[in-house]
Design a protein around this motif. Structure first.
Motif, PDB file in Angstrom:
ATOM      1  N   HIS A   2       0.283  -1.167   0.588  1.00  0.00           N
ATOM      2  CA  HIS A   2       0.093   0.485   0.221  1.00  0.00           C
ATOM      3  C   HIS A   2       1.170   1.265   0.216  1.00  0.00           C
ATOM      4  O   HIS A   2       2.238   0.931   0.978  1.00  0.00           O
ATOM      5  N   PRO A   3       0.620   2.579  -0.703  1.00  0.00           N
ATOM      6  CA  PRO A   3       0.635   3.754  -0.716  1.00  0.00           C
ATOM      7  C   PRO A   3       1.458   3.756   0.824  1.00  0.00           C
ATOM      8  O   PRO A   3       0.353   4.629   1.298  1.00  0.00           O
ATOM      9  N   ILE A   4       2.427   5.111   0.256  1.00  0.00           N
ATOM     10  CA  ILE A   4       2.586   5.803   1.987  1.00  0.00           C
ATOM     11  C   ILE A   4       2.976   7.483   1.513  1.00  0.00           C
ATOM     12  O   ILE A   4       3.497   7.552   0.660  1.00  0.00           O
ATOM     13  N   GLY A   5       1.923   7.492   1.924  1.00  0.00           N
ATOM     14  CA  GLY A   5       2.280   9.340   1.756  1.00  0.00           C
ATOM     15  C   GLY A   5       0.567   9.609   2.115  1.00  0.00           C
ATOM     16  O   GLY A   5       1.137  10.905   2.532  1.00  0.00           O
ATOM     17  N   PHE A   6      -0.146   9.342   1.303  1.00  0.00           N
ATOM     18  CA  PHE A   6      -1.396  10.064   1.594  1.00  0.00           C
ATOM     19  C   PHE A   6      -2.228  10.336   2.601  1.00  0.00           C
ATOM     20  O   PHE A   6      -2.789  11.748   3.361  1.00  0.00           O
ATOM     21  N   GLU A   7      -2.528   9.201   2.565  1.00  0.00           N
ATOM     22  CA  GLU A   7      -3.313   8.518   4.323  1.00  0.00           C
ATOM     23  C   GLU A   7      -2.488   9.343   5.951  1.00  0.00           C
ATOM     24  O   GLU A   7      -1.315   9.176   6.351  1.00  0.00           O
ATOM     25  N   SER A   8      -3.509  10.121   7.097  1.00  0.00           N
ATOM     26  CA  SER A   8      -3.113  10.731   7.621  1.00  0.00           C
ATOM     27  C   SER A   8      -2.254   9.339   8.928  1.00  0.00           C
ATOM     28  O   SER A   8      -3.119   8.393   8.952  1.00  0.00           O
ATOM     29  N   HIS A   9      -1.087   9.220   9.770  1.00  0.00           N
ATOM     30  CA  HIS A   9      -0.285   8.648   9.454  1.00  0.00           C
ATOM     31  C   HIS A   9       0.877   9.243  10.782  1.00  0.00           C
ATOM     32  O   HIS A   9       0.685  10.450  11.014  1.00  0.00           O
ATOM     33  N   ASP A  10       1.351   8.689  11.844  1.00  0.00           N
ATOM     34  CA  ASP A  10       1.859   8.764  12.960  1.00  0.00           C
ATOM     35  C   ASP A  10       3.387   9.412  12.676  1.00  0.00           C
ATOM     36  O   ASP A  10       4.472   8.123  12.564  1.00  0.00           O
ATOM     37  N   HIS A  11       3.455  10.538  11.615  1.00  0.00           N
ATOM     38  CA  HIS A  11       5.020  10.816  10.806  1.00  0.00           C
ATOM     39  C   HIS A  11       6.157  10.349  11.855  1.00  0.00           C
ATOM     40  O   HIS A  11       6.819  10.416  11.162  1.00  0.00           O
ATOM     41  N   HIS A  13       7.009   8.737  13.186  1.00  0.00           N
ATOM     42  CA  HIS A  13       7.265   7.158  12.579  1.00  0.00           C
ATOM     43  C   HIS A  13       8.399   6.947  11.643  1.00  0.00           C
ATOM     44  O   HIS A  13       9.358   6.477  11.693  1.00  0.00           O
ATOM     45  N   CYS A  14       7.551   7.795  10.573  1.00  0.00           N
ATOM     46  CA  CYS A  14       8.701   7.815   9.797  1.00  0.00           C
ATOM     47  C   CYS A  14      10.144   8.668  10.100  1.00  0.00           C
ATOM     48  O   CYS A  14      10.712   7.835   8.836  1.00  0.00           O
ATOM     49  N   ILE A  15       9.357   9.251  10.271  1.00  0.00           N
ATOM     50  CA  ILE A  15      10.974  10.174  10.359  1.00  0.00           C
ATOM     51  C   ILE A  15      11.774   9.341  11.596  1.00  0.00           C
ATOM     52  O   ILE A  15      13.178   9.018  10.905  1.00  0.00           O
ATOM     53  N   ALA A  16      11.110   8.528  12.436  1.00  0.00           N
ATOM     54  CA  ALA A  16      12.870   7.834  13.366  1.00  0.00           C
ATOM     55  C   ALA A  16      12.985   6.376  12.788  1.00  0.00           C
ATOM     56  O   ALA A  16      13.968   6.103  12.863  1.00  0.00           O
ATOM     57  N   GLU A  17      12.437   6.126  12.245  1.00  0.00           N
ATOM     58  CA  GLU A  17      12.697   5.041  11.437  1.00  0.00           C
ATOM     59  C   GLU A  17      13.588   5.315   9.556  1.00  0.00           C
ATOM     60  O   GLU A  17      14.444   4.048   9.698  1.00  0.00           O
ATOM     61  N   THR A  95      13.089  12.821  -2.563  1.00  0.00           N
ATOM     62  CA  THR A  95      12.061  12.510  -1.163  1.00  0.00           C
ATOM     63  C   THR A  95      12.605  11.487  -1.010  1.00  0.00           C
ATOM     64  O   THR A  95      13.710  10.629  -1.192  1.00  0.00           O
ATOM     65  N   ALA A  96      12.230  11.301   0.706  1.00  0.00           N
ATOM     66  CA  ALA A  96      12.872   9.823   1.304  1.00  0.00           C
ATOM     67  C   ALA A  96      12.588   9.219   0.955  1.00  0.00           C
ATOM     68  O   ALA A  96      11.242   9.446   1.245  1.00  0.00           O
ATOM     69  N   CYS A  97      12.415   8.098   1.372  1.00  0.00           N
ATOM     70  CA  CYS A  97      12.757   6.400   1.267  1.00  0.00           C
ATOM     71  C   CYS A  97      11.291   6.511   1.783  1.00  0.00           C
ATOM     72  O   CYS A  97      11.917   6.840   3.264  1.00  0.00           O
ATOM     73  N   ALA A  98      10.425   5.507   1.350  1.00  0.00           N
ATOM     74  CA  ALA A  98       9.012   5.540   2.805  1.00  0.00           C
ATOM     75  C   ALA A  98       9.420   4.131   3.340  1.00  0.00           C
ATOM     76  O   ALA A  98       8.550   3.229   4.305  1.00  0.00           O
ATOM     77  N   TYR A  99       9.666   3.170   2.833  1.00  0.00           N
ATOM     78  CA  TYR A  99      10.244   1.432   2.595  1.00  0.00           C
ATOM     79  C   TYR A  99      11.605   1.365   3.809  1.00  0.00           C
ATOM     80  O   TYR A  99      12.442   0.331   2.615  1.00  0.00           O
ATOM     81  N   PRO A 100      12.418   2.483   4.222  1.00  0.00           N
ATOM     82  CA  PRO A 100      13.958   2.128   4.448  1.00  0.00           C
ATOM     83  C   PRO A 100      14.366   1.121   5.228  1.00  0.00           C
ATOM     84  O   PRO A 100      13.684   0.280   5.869  1.00  0.00           O
ATOM     85  N   GLY A 101      15.187   0.276   3.826  1.00  0.00           N
ATOM     86  CA  GLY A 101      15.688  -1.385   4.850  1.00  0.00           C
ATOM     87  C   GLY A 101      15.363  -2.584   4.548  1.00  0.00           C
ATOM     88  O   GLY A 101      15.312  -3.455   3.803  1.00  0.00           O
ATOM     89  N   ALA A 102      13.600  -2.483   2.984  1.00  0.00           N
ATOM     90  CA  ALA A 102      13.598  -2.897   2.647  1.00  0.00           C
ATOM     91  C   ALA A 102      13.835  -3.091   1.496  1.00  0.00           C
ATOM     92  O   ALA A 102      14.126  -2.000   0.643  1.00  0.00           O
ATOM     93  N   ASP A 103      14.556  -3.881   0.247  1.00  0.00           N
ATOM     94  CA  ASP A 103      14.950  -4.151  -0.741  1.00  0.00           C
ATOM     95  C   ASP A 103      13.600  -4.357  -1.609  1.00  0.00           C
ATOM     96  O   ASP A 103      12.570  -4.851  -1.383  1.00  0.00           O
ATOM     97  N   HIS A 104      13.182  -3.233  -2.692  1.00  0.00           N
ATOM     98  CA  HIS A 104      11.936  -2.865  -2.964  1.00  0.00           C
ATOM     99  C   HIS A 104      12.491  -1.883  -4.625  1.00  0.00           C
ATOM    100  O   HIS A 104      13.053  -1.424  -4.637  1.00  0.00           O
ATOM    101  N   ALA A 105      11.230  -1.778  -5.474  1.00  0.00           N
ATOM    102  CA  ALA A 105      11.374  -1.459  -6.880  1.00  0.00           C
ATOM    103  C   ALA A 105      10.192  -0.266  -6.537  1.00  0.00           C
ATOM    104  O   ALA A 105       8.806  -0.304  -6.719  1.00  0.00           O
TER     105      ALA A 105
END
Ligand SMILES: [Zn+2]
Ligand SMILES: [Zn+2]
Ligand SMILES: [Zn+2]
Ligand SMILES: [Zn+2]
Lengths: 157, 157
Positions: A2-11, A13-17, A95-105
């Motif tokens: 699921h794409p990360i970015g639009f829905e409101s969320h605990d941001h 967490h994104c920063i810390a991670e 833009t910062a990666c929203a899935y840091p650590g994951a090997d992803h396309a």
DNA sequence: AGAGGCGATGTTATACTATATCAACCCCGA
DNA sequence: TCGGGGTTGATATAGTATAACATCGCCTCT
């Protein structure tokens, strides 16, 4: 994914991670997570938006961390080449990666009004791989970017 | 759709069809297919490669068709906005459309060695549409570009 | 301690890509 | 004939990115 970015969320967490994933990978691989590199990643992580190199440079300059273009570009090259950030070709921006650590396309959904960038992963790549395989083409890097309206801006309009 | 660009083919057909499709559409829609626009399309059609605006400008200049950047950019804007050519974001460059006339969502396979650009159509877009729909995102334009090695360069290496 | 290597940073200059702006021109229709 | 829209000519400038070289800090080997 699921794409990360639009829905409101605990941001927070994104920063810390984002920061801690970079810290960890750099420690593992003996890379230098220098102050400029860390700060640029933090700047990108502040919001799910794309920023131009010169926007970032402005912030660095205000904070005394560097004042010439190569400073920003070098930090961005480092972050992108190690997967902590992505380049958005359509915007000549980053833009910062929203899935840091994951090997992803990654695939991106870019709102042309609020410039929010959501990152999806993996799925949209499958068909492209298929087309490439049929053609005997070896994909080294794929750019998948959709531009349009995010849910919020769509409702507003 | 199978990508067009790598396999050897009767390329005169690509050129003829590209120009005549543009001619036809312009006649239909009352658009002006002026000498500069026609020539720029021809230049792009000469090979399945991407060319920068300034590369094109050089040719125009040599032929006395214009010497300033806006000349090339205007012609390219015209061709792109009417679907006779595509912009390759990854290269800040342009290539002629390989499926002129067809309503299509292009995807590109770009060889980093010989700069050949093959255009595939439609399929790779499906998964992206799906991801976007799930996120409530409205796609207005999609950039799908894979960079790597074409069959020939792959064999050579 | 000293020499040398390496990666990061500082700095200057420059290359490459793209657009804003306004004047001139051309064709066509009122 | 006059005007309007669209195209082109020309100048200037904005925006994006990299080349090149000096310097510094740090680690290592002698
Ligand atoms: Zn977030
Ligand atoms: Zn990512
Ligand atoms: Zn062809
Ligand atoms: Zn090739």
């Amino acid at each position: 994914m699921h794409p990360i970015g639009f829905e409101s969320h605990d941001h927070r967490h994104c920063i810390a991670e984002g920061v801690s994933a970079a810290e960890a990978r750099c420690a593992e691989e003996g890379l230098q997570f220098t102050p400029v590199r860390r700060r640029v990643l933090e700047i990108l992580l502040e919001q799910h938006r794309a920023m131009g190199a010169y926007d970032i440079l402005e912030v660095l300059r205000a904070e005394g961390l560097g004042s010439q273009p190569p400073v920003a570009y070098r930090a961005l090259d480092f972050l992108v080449s190690h997967g902590f950030a992505h380049r958005i070709e359509r915007l000549n921006a980053f833009t910062a990666c929203a899935y840091p650590g994951a090997d992803h396309a990654p695939a991106f959904l870019i709102c042309r009004l609020c410039r929010t960038v959501a990152e999806a992963s993996a799925a949209p790549r499958a068909q492209l791989d298929k087309a490439a395989a049929e053609a005997g083409f070896l994909i080294e890097r794929a750019v998948i970017e959709a531009e349009g309206l995010c849910p919020d801006c769509r409702n507003a309009a």
